[in-house]
Scaffold this motif. Structure first.
Motif, mmCIF file in Angstrom:
data_model
loop_
_atom_site.group_PDB
_atom_site.id
_atom_site.type_symbol
_atom_site.label_atom_id
_atom_site.label_comp_id
_atom_site.label_asym_id
_atom_site.label_seq_id
_atom_site.Cartn_x
_atom_site.Cartn_y
_atom_site.Cartn_z
ATOM 1 N N PHE A 72 0.829 -1.205 0.000
ATOM 2 C CA PHE A 72 0.000 0.000 0.000
ATOM 3 C C PHE A 72 0.864 1.256 0.000
ATOM 4 N N ASN A 73 1.939 1.251 0.777
ATOM 5 C CA ASN A 73 2.843 2.400 0.797
ATOM 6 C C ASN A 73 3.463 2.638 -0.578
ATOM 7 N N ALA A 74 3.878 1.552 -1.240
ATOM 8 C CA ALA A 74 4.442 1.682 -2.584
ATOM 9 C C ALA A 74 3.404 2.234 -3.551
ATOM 10 N N PHE A 75 2.155 1.795 -3.402
ATOM 11 C CA PHE A 75 1.071 2.306 -4.261
ATOM 12 C C PHE A 75 0.871 3.799 -4.057
ATOM 13 N N LEU A 76 0.875 4.248 -2.803
ATOM 14 C CA LEU A 76 0.686 5.680 -2.535
ATOM 15 C C LEU A 76 1.789 6.518 -3.176
ATOM 16 N N ILE A 77 3.016 6.017 -3.102
ATOM 17 C CA ILE A 77 4.127 6.744 -3.717
ATOM 18 C C ILE A 77 3.940 6.830 -5.228
ATOM 19 N N MET A 78 3.626 5.705 -5.848
ATOM 20 C CA MET A 78 3.410 5.695 -7.300
ATOM 21 C C MET A 78 2.237 6.594 -7.687
ATOM 22 N N LEU A 79 1.159 6.518 -6.915
ATOM 23 C CA LEU A 79 -0.010 7.359 -7.204
ATOM 24 C C LEU A 79 0.341 8.835 -7.071
ATOM 25 N N GLY A 80 1.135 9.173 -6.065
ATOM 26 C CA GLY A 80 1.534 10.563 -5.876
ATOM 27 C C GLY A 80 2.424 11.088 -6.981
ATOM 28 N N ILE A 137 -0.887 13.796 -1.965
ATOM 29 C CA ILE A 137 -0.902 12.328 -1.938
ATOM 30 C C ILE A 137 0.365 11.797 -1.269
ATOM 31 N N LEU A 138 1.504 12.378 -1.619
ATOM 32 C CA LEU A 138 2.759 11.939 -1.008
ATOM 33 C C LEU A 138 2.803 12.294 0.478
ATOM 34 N N SER A 140 1.070 9.568 2.197
ATOM 35 C CA SER A 140 2.016 8.455 2.272
ATOM 36 C C SER A 140 2.999 8.660 3.419
ATOM 37 N N ALA A 141 3.458 9.901 3.594
ATOM 38 C CA ALA A 141 4.402 10.205 4.669
ATOM 39 C C ALA A 141 3.750 10.039 6.041
ATOM 40 N N ALA A 142 2.456 10.381 6.136
ATOM 41 C CA ALA A 142 1.741 10.204 7.401
ATOM 42 C C ALA A 142 1.641 8.718 7.755
ATOM 43 N N ASN A 143 1.565 7.883 6.728
ATOM 44 C CA ASN A 143 1.477 6.439 6.941
ATOM 45 C C ASN A 143 2.842 5.836 7.253
ATOM 46 N N PRO A 147 6.668 7.788 7.731
ATOM 47 C CA PRO A 147 7.409 9.058 7.638
ATOM 48 C C PRO A 147 8.545 9.103 6.610
ATOM 49 N N PRO A 148 9.376 8.059 6.447
ATOM 50 C CA PRO A 148 10.445 8.159 5.446
ATOM 51 C C PRO A 148 9.944 8.417 4.022
ATOM 52 N N ASN A 149 8.685 8.069 3.753
ATOM 53 C CA ASN A 149 8.128 8.330 2.424
ATOM 54 C C ASN A 149 8.035 9.825 2.127
ATOM 55 N N GLY A 150 8.140 10.643 3.172
ATOM 56 C CA GLY A 150 8.077 12.085 2.972
ATOM 57 C C GLY A 150 9.186 12.611 2.074
ATOM 58 N N LEU A 151 10.274 11.854 1.934
ATOM 59 C CA LEU A 151 11.365 12.276 1.048
ATOM 60 C C LEU A 151 10.889 12.421 -0.392
ATOM 61 N N PHE A 152 9.866 11.659 -0.774
ATOM 62 C CA PHE A 152 9.374 11.725 -2.155
ATOM 63 C C PHE A 152 8.668 13.055 -2.448
ATOM 64 N N ILE A 153 8.278 13.780 -1.404
ATOM 65 C CA ILE A 153 7.676 15.097 -1.617
ATOM 66 C C ILE A 153 8.681 16.029 -2.279
ATOM 67 N N LEU A 154 9.971 15.746 -2.110
ATOM 68 C CA LEU A 154 11.002 16.587 -2.723
ATOM 69 C C LEU A 154 10.938 16.546 -4.245
ATOM 70 N N VAL A 155 10.359 15.495 -4.819
ATOM 71 C CA VAL A 155 10.275 15.391 -6.285
ATOM 72 C C VAL A 155 9.372 16.478 -6.859
ATOM 73 N N PRO A 156 8.066 16.548 -6.481
ATOM 74 C CA PRO A 156 7.250 17.653 -7.005
ATOM 75 C C PRO A 156 7.681 19.015 -6.478
ATOM 76 N N LEU A 157 8.196 19.045 -5.244
ATOM 77 C CA LEU A 157 8.655 20.318 -4.686
ATOM 78 C C LEU A 157 9.838 20.853 -5.481
ATOM 79 N N GLY A 158 10.718 19.954 -5.922
ATOM 80 C CA GLY A 158 11.854 20.373 -6.746
ATOM 81 C C GLY A 158 11.404 20.939 -8.080
ATOM 82 N N SER A 159 10.406 20.301 -8.702
ATOM 83 C CA SER A 159 9.883 20.805 -9.971
ATOM 84 C C SER A 159 9.218 22.168 -9.787
ATOM 85 N N LEU A 160 8.484 22.312 -8.686
ATOM 86 C CA LEU A 160 7.832 23.592 -8.403
ATOM 87 C C LEU A 160 8.865 24.684 -8.196
#
Length: 234
Positions: free
Chosen positions: A167-175, A201-202, A205-208, A210-223
Motif C-alpha cells: 500500500f505504501n508503494a502504491f501511494l508513492i506511485m499514485l503521488g 498524496i505523497l 504516504s508520509a503520514a502512513n 514518515p520516510p516516504n516524505g522524502l518523495f515530496i522533494l520530487v514535485p517540490l523540486g519541480s515547483l
C-alpha cells in the motif's frame, strides 16, 4: 498520448501474471500457512481493519478478541496499544491502511487484506505502464520495464502480508502520477495544481510511513525549479 486497440491488448497481456497473485490472495489459508502465528504488525493492522469493519472504531475490545480468535486460534500477540485517560484502549498504528482495507476485511477476513494488497499491486503495474510509455498509453517497453522493476523483486511477496508495504508503494506511485503529468504537460504555464495534488498524496504516504516524505522533494523540486525564473522576472 494516444490509446488504441493494441494498447489495450498490451495492457491485458501485461496484467496476466497478476491473475495467479489475485487467485492466491483469495484462496490461501493464511492461519494454516503461518501455523496460527499472529504477532506484531500483522496482528495489529489486521485487528485495526477488523475493528473498523465491524465496530467503526479503533478501540481494542473483548469483541475484537473474540472475532479474531475465530480465525486465528492463538489470538493476536505483540499488538501495539495506547490507553486513553478515560480507560479505553486503542490501537496505535497509522489508520489509513486499515481504514481502506476494512471493506475487504469485512467480506473476506484475512484474505480481504491480501486481496486489497493485490489490487494495490495491480494499480502499481498500471501506473508503471503509463509512466514508462511515451506515445501510446501502454507500450511493450513499459510493460517489460514495469515488471522488471516491480515484478522481478521481492515486492510481490509482500502481497501475502497483512502489513502496508504494498500500500505504501502504491501511494508513492499514485503521488508521482500528477507530477509526471506536469512534466509532460505542454501547457504554458504548466498547471501548478498537479504538483500540489502530488504533494498532498505523497503527504498522506508520509503520514502512513514518515520516510516516504522524502518523495515530496520530487514535485517540490519541480515547483521550485519552475518558480525561480518567474520570481526573477518580477
Amino acid at each position: 498520448m494516444r490509446c488504441n486497440r493494441n494498447s489495450l491488448i498490451r495492457l491485458l497481456i501485461g496484467l496476466l501474471p497478476a491473475i495467479p497473485l489475485l487467485s492466491g490472495a483469495l484462496m490461501i489459508d493464511l492461519p494454516r500457512k503461518w501455523n496460527n502465528s499472529f504477532i506484531g504488525d500483522s496482528a495489529v493492522y489486521y485487528a485495526m481493519s477488523d475493528s473498523i469493519a465491524h465496530d467503526s472504531d479503533l478501540r481494542y475490545t473483548h469483541n475484537d478478541l473474540l472475532r479474531i480468535t475465530k480465525e486465528w486460534s492463538s489470538g493476536p500477540q505483540g499488538v501495539l496499544l495506547v490507553a486513553h485517560d478515560n480507560g479505553e484502549i486503542y490501537y496505535a498504528k497509522p489508520v489509513v491502511f486499515p481504514l481502506l482495507s476494512s471493506p475487504f476485511t469485512l467480506l473476506l477476513k484475512s484474505n480481504g487484506i491480501l486481496t486489497f494488497n493485490t489490487l494495490c499491486f495491480i494499480s502499481i503495474l498500471l501506473i508503471g505502464f503509463y509512466g514508462f510509455s511515451y506515445q501510446d498509453c501502454c507500450e511493450w517497453n513499459a510493460v517489460v520495464w514495469t515488471w522488471i522493476f516491480w515484478g522481478l523483486t521481492v515486492v510481490p511477496a509482500y502481497i501475502f502480508s497483512l502489513t502496508p508495504e504494498i500500500f505504501n508503494a502504491f501511494l508513492i506511485m499514485l503521488g508521482l502520477v500528477p507530477w509526471l503529468a506536469y512534466i509532460r504537460s505542454q501547457e504554458k504555464p504548466k498547471p501548478i495544481k498537479l504538483l500540489l495534488i502530488s504533494m498532498i498524496i505523497l503527504g498522506i504516504s508520509a503520514a502512513n510511513r514518515p520516510p516516504n516524505g522524502l518523495f515530496i522533494l520530487v514535485p517540490l523540486g519541480s515547483l521550485t525549479n519552475d518558480m525561480i525564473p518567474v520570481l526573477k522576472n518580477r
